[in-house]
Write a protein that holds these residues in place. Structure first.
Motif, short mmCIF file in Angstrom:
data_model
loop_
_atom_site.label_atom_id
_atom_site.label_comp_id
_atom_site.label_asym_id
_atom_site.label_seq_id
_atom_site.Cartn_x
_atom_site.Cartn_y
_atom_site.Cartn_z
N PRO A 59 0.81 -1.22 0.00
CA PRO A 59 0.00 0.00 0.00
C PRO A 59 0.84 1.27 0.00
CG PRO A 59 -0.02 -1.03 2.17
CD PRO A 59 0.64 -2.00 1.24
N ARG A 60 2.09 1.18 0.48
CA ARG A 60 2.94 2.37 0.54
C ARG A 60 3.11 3.01 -0.83
NH1 ARG A 60 7.51 0.09 2.28
NH2 ARG A 60 8.30 -0.18 0.16
N GLU A 61 3.27 2.19 -1.87
CA GLU A 61 3.49 2.73 -3.21
C GLU A 61 2.23 3.36 -3.78
OE1 GLU A 61 6.41 3.01 -3.65
OE2 GLU A 61 7.37 1.34 -2.64
N ALA A 62 1.08 2.77 -3.49
CA ALA A 62 -0.18 3.36 -3.93
C ALA A 62 -0.44 4.68 -3.21
CB ALA A 62 -1.34 2.40 -3.68
N ILE A 63 -0.10 4.73 -1.93
CA ILE A 63 -0.25 5.96 -1.15
C ILE A 63 0.66 7.05 -1.70
CG2 ILE A 63 0.21 6.99 1.10
CD1 ILE A 63 -0.81 4.37 2.35
N GLN A 64 1.91 6.68 -2.00
CA GLN A 64 2.87 7.65 -2.54
C GLN A 64 2.38 8.20 -3.89
OE1 GLN A 64 5.78 8.79 -1.11
NE2 GLN A 64 5.97 10.20 -2.82
N LEU A 65 1.85 7.32 -4.73
CA LEU A 65 1.33 7.74 -6.02
C LEU A 65 0.15 8.68 -5.83
CD1 LEU A 65 1.30 7.60 -9.10
CD2 LEU A 65 -0.07 5.50 -8.93
N SER A 66 -0.74 8.33 -4.92
CA SER A 66 -1.91 9.17 -4.65
C SER A 66 -1.48 10.55 -4.15
CB SER A 66 -2.81 8.49 -3.61
OG SER A 66 -3.92 9.30 -3.31
N GLU A 67 -0.50 10.58 -3.28
CA GLU A 67 -0.03 11.86 -2.74
C GLU A 67 0.58 12.73 -3.83
OE1 GLU A 67 0.93 14.93 -0.10
OE2 GLU A 67 -0.51 13.28 0.00
N LEU A 68 1.31 12.13 -4.75
CA LEU A 68 1.89 12.90 -5.86
C LEU A 68 0.80 13.46 -6.77
CD1 LEU A 68 4.94 10.64 -6.78
CD2 LEU A 68 5.04 12.98 -5.91
N ALA A 109 -3.25 1.04 7.33
CA ALA A 109 -2.47 2.21 6.94
C ALA A 109 -3.02 2.83 5.66
CB ALA A 109 -1.00 1.82 6.75
N PHE A 110 -3.46 1.98 4.77
CA PHE A 110 -4.03 2.42 3.50
C PHE A 110 -5.38 3.13 3.74
CE2 PHE A 110 -6.80 1.58 -0.15
CZ PHE A 110 -6.03 2.06 -1.18
N LEU A 117 -16.95 7.74 5.25
CA LEU A 117 -17.48 6.86 6.29
C LEU A 117 -17.06 5.41 6.09
CD1 LEU A 117 -21.07 8.37 6.64
CD2 LEU A 117 -19.19 8.53 8.31
N GLU A 118 -16.86 5.02 4.83
CA GLU A 118 -16.50 3.61 4.54
C GLU A 118 -15.12 3.24 5.10
OE1 GLU A 118 -14.27 0.65 2.55
OE2 GLU A 118 -14.22 2.69 1.72
N PRO A 119 -14.04 3.99 4.77
CA PRO A 119 -12.76 3.64 5.38
C PRO A 119 -12.75 3.89 6.89
CG PRO A 119 -12.56 5.68 4.10
CD PRO A 119 -13.89 5.07 3.79
N LEU A 120 -13.55 4.84 7.36
CA LEU A 120 -13.63 5.09 8.79
C LEU A 120 -14.23 3.89 9.51
CD1 LEU A 120 -13.36 6.94 11.23
CD2 LEU A 120 -15.56 7.96 10.62
N SER A 121 -15.25 3.29 8.92
CA SER A 121 -15.86 2.10 9.50
C SER A 121 -14.87 0.95 9.56
CB SER A 121 -17.09 1.69 8.68
OG SER A 121 -17.65 0.49 9.16
N PHE A 122 -14.09 0.81 8.50
CA PHE A 122 -13.06 -0.24 8.48
C PHE A 122 -12.05 -0.03 9.60
CE2 PHE A 122 -8.81 -1.60 7.20
CZ PHE A 122 -9.01 -2.93 6.91
#
Length: 217
Positions: free
Chosen positions: A139-148, A174-175, A193-198
């Protein structure tokens, strides 16, 4: 050599040993025997560890004069220039390292970071897209891509990078935490709300999630 310095040196050499051989089969090396540059490279690495970057730079430049295709030296000289805030030269050598070894993860990360530092987000995104495509369930790489994407003001693609990873690899705390933060920044409170519920289910004792849910509802 003091014990702690020796251990740092040994760990660095063991970590970089594959890099010593990098490029040795490159046509630009001609018929040079393996490890012909080993002693000079090790000395340069030692000087870097000691913080003597000027001397390390001199040694690496000597290596690249005779062996322009040695990717580990290209990578290290880019590291020195980056430390010295000479980002133009750092970029030039980082690009060479990636051209020589396009599948090397650390060389690509270095180039991405230099592009990002220089504010060249489209170039950083291009590199990170390749990194993320090659990462397995990371997930770190997807997060980095999203942040860019977000820093480049491409909010839809920032969210898409996360949802694509989620659909292929599944959700992870973390994701989900990063996705939650992004959705709130984008004003998408219902979707948040969906990721918050998770996250709340993953850590039901954490009061922040209940407080945040109250604020979003």
């Amino acid at each position: 050599m003091r014990p702690i310095l020796f251990h740092i040196f040994l760990a660095t050499i063991l970590d970089l040993f594959p890099a010593l051989l990098s490029g040795q089969n490159n046509p630009r090396f001609g018929t040079q025997p393996k490890l012909a540059i080993g002693p000079v490279y090790i000395e340069a690495t030692t000087e870097m560890i000691r913080g003597r970057n000027d001397r390390a730079l001199e040694l690496i430049q000597h290596i690249l004069k005779d062996h322009p295709g040695h990717s580990a030296s290209q990578h290290n000289i880019a590291k020195i220039y980056f430390h010295q805030q000479n980002l133009e030269e750092a970029e030039r050598y980082a690009q060479r390292a990636v051209e020589t070894e396009p599948d090397n993860y650390w060389y690509s990360v270095q180039l991405r970071d230099i592009y990002e530092q220089r504010g060249n987000f489209p170039a950083a995104i291009e590199v990170q897209e390749k990194i993320a495509a090659g990462a397995e369930a990371n997930p770190r790489e997807a997060i980095q891509l999203s942040e860019l994407y977000r820093r480049n003001r491409q909010d839809k693609k920032a969210l898409s990078a996360l949802t694509d990873f989620e659909s292929n690899k599944g959700n992870q705390p973390a994701f989900a935490d990063f996705k939650l933060d992004l959705l709130i920044k984008l004003g998408k409170t219902n979707e948040a709300l969906e990721p918050l519920s998770f996250l709340r289910q993953a850590d039901p004792e954490y009061p922040k999630y209940y407080e945040l849910e109250y604020e979003l509802l």
